[in-house]
Design an enzyme around this catalytic site. Structure first.
Site, mmCIF file in Angstrom:
data_model
loop_
_atom_site.group_PDB
_atom_site.id
_atom_site.type_symbol
_atom_site.label_atom_id
_atom_site.label_comp_id
_atom_site.label_asym_id
_atom_site.label_seq_id
_atom_site.Cartn_x
_atom_site.Cartn_y
_atom_site.Cartn_z
ATOM 1 N N CYS A 88 0.212 11.906 4.675
ATOM 2 C CA CYS A 88 0.953 10.792 4.980
ATOM 3 C C CYS A 88 0.406 9.880 5.745
ATOM 4 O O CYS A 88 -0.497 10.177 6.643
ATOM 5 C CB CYS A 88 2.328 11.267 5.739
ATOM 6 S SG CYS A 88 3.503 12.208 4.491
ATOM 7 N N LYS A 119 -0.780 7.671 8.548
ATOM 8 C CA LYS A 119 -2.023 7.387 9.410
ATOM 9 C C LYS A 119 -3.271 8.598 9.237
ATOM 10 O O LYS A 119 -4.080 8.288 9.471
ATOM 11 C CB LYS A 119 -1.542 7.329 11.031
ATOM 12 C CG LYS A 119 -0.839 6.030 11.382
ATOM 13 C CD LYS A 119 -1.171 4.864 10.660
ATOM 14 C CE LYS A 119 0.292 4.249 10.527
ATOM 15 N NZ LYS A 119 1.265 4.765 9.744
ATOM 16 N N GLU A 141 5.713 -0.070 12.724
ATOM 17 C CA GLU A 141 6.147 -0.407 11.625
ATOM 18 C C GLU A 141 7.740 -0.884 11.786
ATOM 19 O O GLU A 141 8.325 -0.394 12.584
ATOM 20 C CB GLU A 141 6.188 0.691 10.363
ATOM 21 C CG GLU A 141 4.935 0.958 9.808
ATOM 22 C CD GLU A 141 4.962 2.214 8.965
ATOM 23 O OE1 GLU A 141 6.019 2.747 8.576
ATOM 24 O OE2 GLU A 141 3.849 2.381 7.997
ATOM 25 N N SER A 188 6.928 -0.727 7.088
ATOM 26 C CA SER A 188 6.719 0.608 6.307
ATOM 27 C C SER A 188 6.451 0.261 4.872
ATOM 28 O O SER A 188 6.770 -0.846 4.277
ATOM 29 C CB SER A 188 8.020 1.385 6.226
ATOM 30 O OG SER A 188 7.953 2.007 5.026
#
Length: 563
Positions: A119, A121, A449, A475
């Site tokens: 996912c 980062k 985000e 996002s």
């Protein structure tokens, strides 16, 4: 072997003694040592099962004559961190992950690595750390989750859940419908099922040649995914056991300028998350590749946008792309435009990129379009410039729901929380440009985000009549006229900090323009009395981060030139 430095010779007697304590035998000291970098964490849907994935990979590594050493990085779930101050830690976590990869691999002199991200980062953080180490590395992510369905059979995903909040606030859906979406939007383990940031990065790894085919699209927790894990483990062992291969497949020999440009081409073709721009700039920096933000528009002009995936098209998800031919089919199709789209390059599989995609084919042209029937003749991302973004701003053109030219009056908010409250109170009307500032890498700090404000706008039915600009980011699930990464950011004195309510803002996606209609004299007068807001911080880590981070036009990397 690199690992000989910790396991060979009389002087390494104590080192071998410590290694024997972990279970190593005499015969193991002649085998390559493989780092298995795992991002297992129980709170992230894409990661809670990765402890089982690493067991499969380690088993295969041992069976193929190498010694695996598993270690873990941290991970943050952006969806869970969204909408509150937990999101301040998301982008900074990329640097912790990169540093941890570099630290473990270099401290123990491991010969090669297989990285298990999934996912947001975690993917770029692992790539950045691996580039610093520069040993042969294969990335094999946990895979995307399947799409969900409401009780009436409508396909949904995480973006549906966020937008449902806005619909509920606007009285468009009931409590029961909201609960139905909540319970079914994320039905299984894996990275969220649309072309959000996680799946964008997982597909781009295929384009960069650092992951095997299917990495971005084969569903998580399936037999097909297990086969991919085993194939990746076998491949890293084949490389690690051969001295010539260990040199040939060093990561920087694969992830070079060609790989970076190929990644952006696939990003354009598939309408990836705007976050990929931030991360690919940081990756290019670690790979010592001279790639500038403005190069993205040049690439966009050469690439057909041929695949729309949620959130751009709510009926299509990663499993559909896999069924339709996968990333290889996308690459082969866009390359039919001619020279300058994809660059042939070495990949971790041993084939060149063009060899790898030679036999790919589109199996469903309603999912992956041909270049003769594209969604657009230009890519799904664009970089805008003007007096509001002298160093650039990013828009996901693939997710546009309104006009490509928009002029509206500014409604300004100094932060996401203020914006959410203002939107819910009805301060935003059709024809407005929402300005959210002090959310950049330095201003946030952490560049959180902002799916909540964009989802509220969409859910309240304003998506086609309102634009939003911010020095923060979005996002991958964001859609609509949402422009992020505005640089310079407000915290460093950028023009976005000088905008006032009622100012007229002009956006032209096709001409790459983002500007505020003010005279030079008015801008100078405002700047003369402007002092950027500096948010109070209690976090030592975020204070360190704010002092070192650069703005998003450089990928939000940390400064190292402190002399």
């Amino acid at each position: 072997m690199r690992s000989d430095e910790v396991k060979k010779g009389i002087q390494r007697t104590p080192h071998r003694s410590l290694l024997r304590a972990t279970g190593l035998k005499n015969e193991d000291f002649n085998k390559p040592f493989i780092g298995v970098a795992n991002s297992f964490i129980e709170i992230i849907p894409g990661h809670f099962f990765l402890n089982k994935v690493s067991e499969i990979i380690k088993e295969e590594i041992r069976a193929n004559g190498c010694v695996p050493f598993e270690f873990n990085t941290i991970g943050i779930d952006d969806g869970i961190a969204m909408g509150h101050d937990g999101m301040l830690y998301s982008l900074p976590s990329r640097e912790i992950i990169a540093n941890s990869i570099e630290s473990v691999m270099n401290a123990h002199k491991l010969d090669a690595m297989i990285a298990i991200p999934n996912c947001d980062k975690i993917v770029p953080g692992m790539i950045m750390g691996a580039l610093r180490v520069d040993v042969p590395t294969i990335f094999v992510s946990g895979g995307p989750m399947s799409k969900g369905y409401t009780k009436n059979g409508t396909a949904i995903d995480l973006a549906s859940a966020f937008e449902a909040v806005g619909k509920h606030e606007a009285g468009k859906i009931s409590d029961e419908e909201l609960y139905d979406i909540e319970c079914n939007a994320c039905p299984s383990g894996g990275s969220c099922s649309g072309m959000f940031t996680a799946n964008s990065m997982n597909t781009l790894m295929e384009a960069m040649g650092i992951a095997l085919p299917g990495n971005g699209t084969i569903l998580a927790q399936t037999p097909e995914r297990e086969q991919l894990y085993r194939e990746a483990a076998r491949r890293i062992c084949d490389i690690a056991k051969d001295q010539h291969s260990r040199e040939k497949f060093r990561l920087k020999n694969i992830l070079n300028e060609n790989a970076v440009r190929n990644a952006f081409a696939v990003d354009m073709a598939m309408g990836g998350s705007t976050n990929t721009v931030l991360h690919m700039l940081a990756i290019a920096n670690e790979a010592n590749v001279d790639f500038k933000l403005q190069d993205i528009n040049t690439i966009s002009g050469k690439v057909s946008h041929i695949a729309k995936i949620s959130p751009s098209l709510s009926t299509v998800h990663m499993e559909d792309i896999n069924r339709a031919g996968g990333v290889n089919a996308v690459m082969k199709e866009i390359n039919k435009r001619g020279s300058g789209v994809l660059f042939d390059n070495l990949t971790i599989s041993g084939e060149t990129l063009l060899e790898k995609i030679a036999n790919a084919e589109i199996k469903d042209t309603t999912i992956i379009h041909t270049i003769d029937n594209p969604y657009s003749n230009v890519g799904g991302l664009a970089i805008l410039y003007g007096n509001l973004a002298e160093q650039g701003a990013v828009i996901k053109t693939a997710g546009l729901t309104g006009a490509r030219v928009f002029t509206g009056s500014a409604v300004c908010f100094d932060g996401q929380a203020e914006a959410i409250a203002g939107i819910m109170m009805g301060k935003v009307k059709a024809g407005n440009v929402v300005v959210i500032r002090y959310e950049g890498p330095k201003g946030g700090p952490g560049m959180q985000e902002m799916l909540s404000p964009t989802s509220l706008i969409m859910g309240m039915g304003l998506g086609s009549s309102v634009a939003l600009i911010t020095d923060g980011r979005f996002s991958g699930a964001t859609r609509g006229a949402s422009i992020g990464h505005v640089s310079p950011e407000a915290a460093e004195g950028g023009m976005i900090g000088l905008v006032k309510d009622g100012d007229e803002i002009h956006i032209d996606v096709d001409q790459y323009i983002l500007s505020v209609n003010l005279t030079d004299e008015e801008i100078a007068a405002r700047r003369a009395v402007f002092t950027p807001l500096k948010k109070p911080l209690s976090s030592k880590w975020l204070s360190q981060y704010r002092a070192l981070v650069t703005n998003s036009s450089t990928g939000g990397v940390l400064r190292t030139d402190l002399d």
